[in-house]
Design an enzyme around this catalytic site. Structure first.
Site: not given
Ligand code: AMP
Length: 580
Positions: A9, A71, A148, A170
């Protein structure tokens, strides 16, 4: 093992690496036992590369030598500066991946070559390609990039046959994503996805930081916002308080010698209540609920058509989030698998599946019931004295400790009765009362005197309950054994039937039951072993096993010990023969 595929992850705030082994995904920790690597890269004063915690710690002091949240830049044609040099987002991500790879290799004792890496569902092809390149730069063959929410769904549903519609909520440190996914026969499809790339637990920290600065202004007339060292400490204290408020109704924030202003030392000492904190973050929480509605609309679904809600990301431990989701969906969100680690675990499950291993959903030890107390509150629009107030919700992983605050209702109230219930009904009286006690000798105070109630449930199902008058520390404790009941005889019987029928041998299950009740542990174990093997052997051996199992049963019911011994030995021999 060369075909081993790790799951990674690669998060905006934190990253993790996992491997499926021994029938379950396992997060690989570093030498210090840390499972979470902050996705931060920095350069130390001596020019050494820092990754993770160390880099994160220097961020506020040396922002020009530290890179966070890379990211967000993946797939863009730009570079970031780190000390003297410029780096692409892929290169910075590769530094994080390389550290994770090293961690895994140190844990496993051999090199790791292949990985599954997760990305947000909304990532474009370019962003996915950049992630792939980051893996390659780090020396990894990226066998697959997966979404994800797909990874999260696999953690809860891998290996299951029936189809389901799942909402994955999330909320990480810096991003929020909500996805509607469908899982069928192990294949996960993302139907719709929505979110906010700049919303997460870090914003919650900032609210607390602002509150602390305001408190310092009001109480001591000081402003430390231009002092990076003090701000770094305040930020850390804010995050700690935030986490504490997930399990407790109050958090103390104490920082001695925080700064010096005009020659005067500044000490920080304050308390923050969960209630005040929830008010601060309410707009953010509501924003996430709006995003859910958008995602549902794009999936052409209503809230009632969603069968599961999965919680992913550390910030979903905030109780108000779970509460609001309950209100919208009318069923409980699932978050029993560690929300920070869930995505990496799912990636590892996917890796194992690609490597050809049989995979299954993750099982964790959870409390099957909600535990709480009773208090005056509103039930169906009316004040009712016995409303059930949950403290430890059902499906919380154990061991767990949580507390909440209650208030006296009368002026100078000297005693309170505490009743502890187990169950799910809103009327406490319809739940099972598992314990009660009285706290006597409270101080003379107006109504609203605060009493905290702390519930700690350990692995053995023992519940430790503590009530404490907040003002004086006056305390009363009880221990409730068997708060999570073990099977009673009837339950045991039913469980055996259920398990027996899984082996497709109704009649054999009866044999198992009746013998098992007679209690010879060794024979029970042998019969269990035989029962589990019934479906794996050919018809002749199967019949012979059933005959021997019945012979044991008959001999036990007539009390013929030598016949029991004889049949037992024959069955043991047969099993031995079948295994070799
Ligand atoms: P993630 O990116 O999924 O690792 O999530 C990190 C975020 O979760 C950070 O903002 C953490 O402060 C937050 N977080 C971690 N544990 C808790 C907790 N117990 N309660 C509230 N927020 C938490």
């Amino acid at each position: 093992m060369t075909d081993e595929i790790v799951g990674i992850d690669l998060g905006t705030t934190n990253s993790e690496i996992a491997l499926y082994r021994g029938g379950k995904p396992e997060i690989l920790a570093d030498a210090q036992g840390r499972k979470i690597l902050p996705s931060v890269v920095g350069l130390s004063e001596t020019g050494e590369i820092l990754v993770g915690e160390d880099a994160r710690n220097q961020w506020l002091l040396y922002p020009d030598r530290t890179v966070r949240s890379i990211k967000r830049r993946m797939g863009r044609d730009e570079t970031v500066r780190l000390g003297e040099h410029e780096y692409t987002p892929q290169e910075i991500s590769a530094i994080i991946l390389k550290r994770l790879k090293e961690t895994a290799e140190a844990q496993l004792g051999h090199t790791v070559h292949k990985a599954v890496i997760t990305v947000p569902a909304y990532f474009s092809d370019t962003q996915r390609q950049a992630t792939r390149e980051a893996g390659q730069i780090a020396g990894l063959e990226v066998v697959r990039i997966i979404n994800e929410p797909t990874a999260a769904a696999l953690v809860y549903e891998a290996g299951q046959r029936e189809g389901k519609r799942i909402l994955v909520y999330d909320l990480g440190g810096g991003t929020f994503d909500v996805s509607v996914v469908r899982i069928e026969e192990g294949v996960v499809e993302v139907i719709s996805s929505h979110g906010n790339n700049h919303l997460g637990g870090d914003d919650f920290d900032q609210k607390i930081v602002a509150h602390i600065l305001e408190h310092l202004k009001l109480s001591q007339a000081v402003d430390v916002s231009d002092q990076p060292r003090a701000m770094a400490r305040i930020l850390r204290a804010a995050e700690t308080a935030k986490k504490q408020l997930s399990d407790h109704p109050f958090a103390r924030i104490e920082e001695e010698y925080l700064a010096e202003v005009e020659g005067r030392p500044v000490h920080l000492s304050m308390e923050l209540s969960r209630h005040d904190y929830e008010v601060m973050i309410a707009p953010y929480v509501e924003e996430t609920l709006q995003a859910i509605h958008t995602a549902l609309r794009s999936a052409d679904l209503t809230a009632t058509q969603v069968e599961e809600i999965l919680l992913v990301g550390g910030a979903t431990r905030t109780p108000v989030i779970r509460r609001r989701l309950m209100e919208v969906f009318r069923h409980e969100p699932r978050g029993e698998v560690d929300a920070d680690l869930c995505v990496a675990m799912g990636a590892a499950i996917q890796g194992a599946a690609i490597a050809g291993q049989e995979v299954s959903a993750v099982l964790v030890d959870v409390t099957p019931y909600t535990f709480g107390t009773s208090a005056i509150s509103e039930l169906d629009g009316q004040l009712y004295p016995n409303c059930f107030i949950p403290i430890i919700p059902r499906n919380t992983p154990i061991p767990v400790r949580k507390s909440d605050v209650f208030y006296t209702v009368l002026d100078n109230q000297s005693d309170v009765d505490v009743r502890i219930y187990q169950g799910e009904e809103r009327d406490a009286q319809q739940n099972i009362e598992v314990g009660q006690f009285r706290v006597e000798g409270l101080s003379k105070a107006p109504a609203g005197n605060e009493v905290t109630l702390d519930l700690a449930l350990d692995r053995d199902g023992i519940l430790h309950v503590t009530a404490r008058e907040k003002k004086t520390g006056l305390e009363r404790q009880i221990r409730i054994d068997q708060a999570v009941p073990r099977y009673d005889a009837a339950g045991l019987q039913q469980a055996r039937e259920r398990i027996g029928s899984l082996f497709g041998a109704g009649e054999d299950a009866t044999v198992l039951e009746s013998v098992a009740v007679s209690g010879d542990a060794e024979i029970v174990a042998l019969l269990d072993k035989a029962g589990a093997k019934l479906d794996d052997v050919d018809a002749e051996d199967r019949q012979e096993m059933i005959d021997l199992m019945e012979a044991i049963h008959d001999a036990q019911s007539t009390g013929d010990r030598s016949a029991v011994e004889h049949a037992r030995n024959q069955l043991a021999d047969l099993l031995f023969y079948l295994e070799t």
